[in-house]
Design an enzyme around this catalytic site. Structure first.
Site, mmCIF file in Angstrom:
data_model
loop_
_atom_site.group_PDB
_atom_site.id
_atom_site.type_symbol
_atom_site.label_atom_id
_atom_site.label_comp_id
_atom_site.label_asym_id
_atom_site.label_seq_id
_atom_site.Cartn_x
_atom_site.Cartn_y
_atom_site.Cartn_z
ATOM 1 N N ASP A 50 0.802 -1.219 0.000
ATOM 2 C CA ASP A 50 0.000 0.000 0.000
ATOM 3 C C ASP A 50 0.838 1.274 0.000
ATOM 4 O OD1 ASP A 50 -1.754 -2.040 0.544
ATOM 5 O OD2 ASP A 50 -2.665 -1.091 2.289
ATOM 6 N N GLN A 66 4.144 1.028 2.257
ATOM 7 C CA GLN A 66 4.426 -0.138 3.089
ATOM 8 C C GLN A 66 5.449 -1.044 2.425
ATOM 9 O OE1 GLN A 66 0.890 -2.345 4.188
ATOM 10 N NE2 GLN A 66 0.981 -1.423 6.206
ATOM 11 N N GLU A 225 -11.096 -1.564 3.462
ATOM 12 C CA GLU A 225 -9.721 -1.119 3.603
ATOM 13 C C GLU A 225 -9.507 0.173 2.816
ATOM 14 O OE1 GLU A 225 -6.902 -4.840 4.552
ATOM 15 O OE2 GLU A 225 -7.264 -4.546 2.407
#
Length: 492
Positions: A50, A66, A225
């Site tokens: 991400d 990430q 999410e």
């Protein structure tokens, strides 16, 4: 069960325990991969997923994403930090956000940031696991100063999900609205339906839970999410990833979709969104975890992970996985979300005469040769015409694109070398002349049709590096141009 926990524990061991010899061997393995890109953000080693935040701060663009540097798996996550002057030429700098405290010992998960009082204020999800490997999530804070020194807040900003919600509680998105600061957090109700939770920052710097956004359950699946929000042309655009969305209700082919909800209004006092409609913003194979950036100068920007959860890739065997998309501008056209590459993408073009591809119109096709693996190709498809773009791999195509401007139907087919499928079909405005813009970067493609009305992105993995394209028939298209793209991404 014990074996599973032990296996996970290896992935979650502290970064300091990975030996220099292991890292050196992994770097050599990655360097030998034939699928390394030239112009996209990619991991030095291991996995990236991400994008977390994109902000113009201290005279540069700062991007966090990430990573798990020690293998192509989802292990102990941290945030990697890169900067750029133009959004396309990135370099690694200090300021990584590492999982080394009691509230993020098992991972610094996705979040976002706002520029506030000359600093970059970060909110992210911290994860810890108990002995039974059950997750406990909190929303944590950190501050990046102008000197690139990063400091973490000692206590959670939001210590627990609201009553009635599970520990599936993550991915905060900070935003300003009507001179106040808010955050959206992805969540899950106790009945295992997804939700997006709205909080408001108080004058004492605490966060007050307001309500879940007023989105029907069928829009949310079992978990949401990466929620984002933007305000464009008097409308509200919510971009998010609903896991477990019913495919009979909303059509998608990837394991999880990344979609947009367009609404007419937003009430920050109640979380109410009015007149909601959904759309798929990228019809490609690999597209997830989009992060928006609301800017004064450039409007709303978007960057995404060109990868998917629970999906394997051929690069796994080479010690790495995942790339990030080019930075795109997000806009609304007649209520439809459009994505186009940021204009600075043109800084990647090679312009020297000896580095230009050769574009030749023949009797039955256009031939584009002299390509170096990373290139941009543009053309105009006439109304009422069909065209096919062939990117060969020996005696067959590693990527095949069919476009029909009469019916407004398209198809992308790739060699099926991972578990994400080989075919995607999509629509675009029919019965008109359309502009086509295709970016290829060794193992990545980003296709933009009709100025971003339709976007199709993904990975593809041929045996040979893309070096030529054939477009047929010749009469269907015009204004064919191509540029090689230079390698200048700071070694990413």
């Amino acid at each position: 069960m014990t074996d599973s926990i032990e296996q996970m524990a290896k992935r979650y061991q502290p970064y300091s325990t990975w030996t220099p010899e292991y890292v050196a061997n992994l770097k050599a393995q990655v360097a030998a991969s034939k699928w390394r890109t030239k112009t996209h953000v990619q991991p030095d080693t291991g996995l990236i997923n991400d994008p977390c935040s994109l902000n113009f701060f201290n005279g540069k663009w700062h991007l966090y994403y990430q990573q798990f540097p020690f293998g192509p798996v989802h292990g102990l996550k941290s945030w990697a930090h890169v900067v750029s002057k133009d959004l396309f030429n990135w370099r690694r700098v200090p300021g990584d956000l590492l999982p080394e405290d009691e509230h993020d010992a098992q991972g610094a998960y996705t979040g976002s940031a706002l520029v506030t009082h000359g600093t970059l204020q970060i909110m992210y999800t911290g994860n810890v696991r108990d002995e039974q490997w059950h997750r406990h999530a909190t929303q944590l804070g950190a501050v990046l100063g102008a000197d690139s020194r990063l400091f973490k807040d000692p206590k959670p900003l939001i210590a627990a999900p609201p009553a009635g919600y599970t520990q599936e509680f993550r991915d905060p998105f900070l935003f300003k609205y009507q001179d106040k600061t808010y955050v959206l957090v992805g969540g899950q109700r106790a009945d295992h339906t997804g939700a997006i939770l709205l909080y408001e920052k108080q004058t004492d710097k605490t966060w007050r839970f307001i309500a879940p956004l007023s989105i029907p359950d069928e829009f949310c699946g079992y978990m949401v999410e990466c929620p984002n929000i933007a305000f464009i042309n008097g409308k509200v655009v919510l971009v998010y990833c609903p896991q477990g969305l019913d495919q009979d209700f909303f059509e998608y082919e990837n394991v999880y979709p990344n979609i947009a909800l367009v609404a007419d209004s937003f009430d920050p006092k109640t979380g109410t969104l009015t007149h909601q409609r959904l759309q798929n913003i990228d019809k490609g194979f690999d597209f997830y975890a989009t992060r928006l950036a609301n800017t004064e100068k450039d409007g709303t920007l978007a960057i995404s992970w060109l990868g998917l959860p629970d999906t394997s890739y051929p690069t796994d065997d080479d010690g790495w996985e995942g790339v990030l998309s080019y930075v795109r501008k997000l806009d609304l056209r007649d209520g439809h979300v459009c994505l186009v590459p940021h204009p600075n993408v043109e800084t990647l073009r090679e312009t020297a005469d000896d580095r230009l591809p050769t574009v030749t119109q023949m009797a039955d096709n256009w031939s584009v040769a002299g390509l170096t693996g990373a290139f941009e190709l543009t053309m105009t498809l006439a109304a009422g015409q069909k065209t096919t773009l062939h990117i060969p791999d020996g005696d067959h195509d590693q990527l095949l694109i069919n476009l029909d401007s009469d019916s407004g139907q398209g198809m992308v087919q790739r060699e099926n070398r991972n578990n994400g499928g080989s075919l995607r079909q999509f629509g675009f405005p029919a019965g008109k002349t359309v502009a086509i813009r295709l970016f290829i970067d060794v193992s990545v493609f980003e296709l933009f049709i009709d100025d971003g009305y339709r976007v199709v992105s993904g990975r593809f993995f041929g045996d040979t590096c893309p070096s030529d394209v054939r477009v047929a028939p010749a009469a269907a298209v015009s204004a064919v141009q191509a540029w090689n793209l230079r390698k200048d991404n700071g070694g990413l």
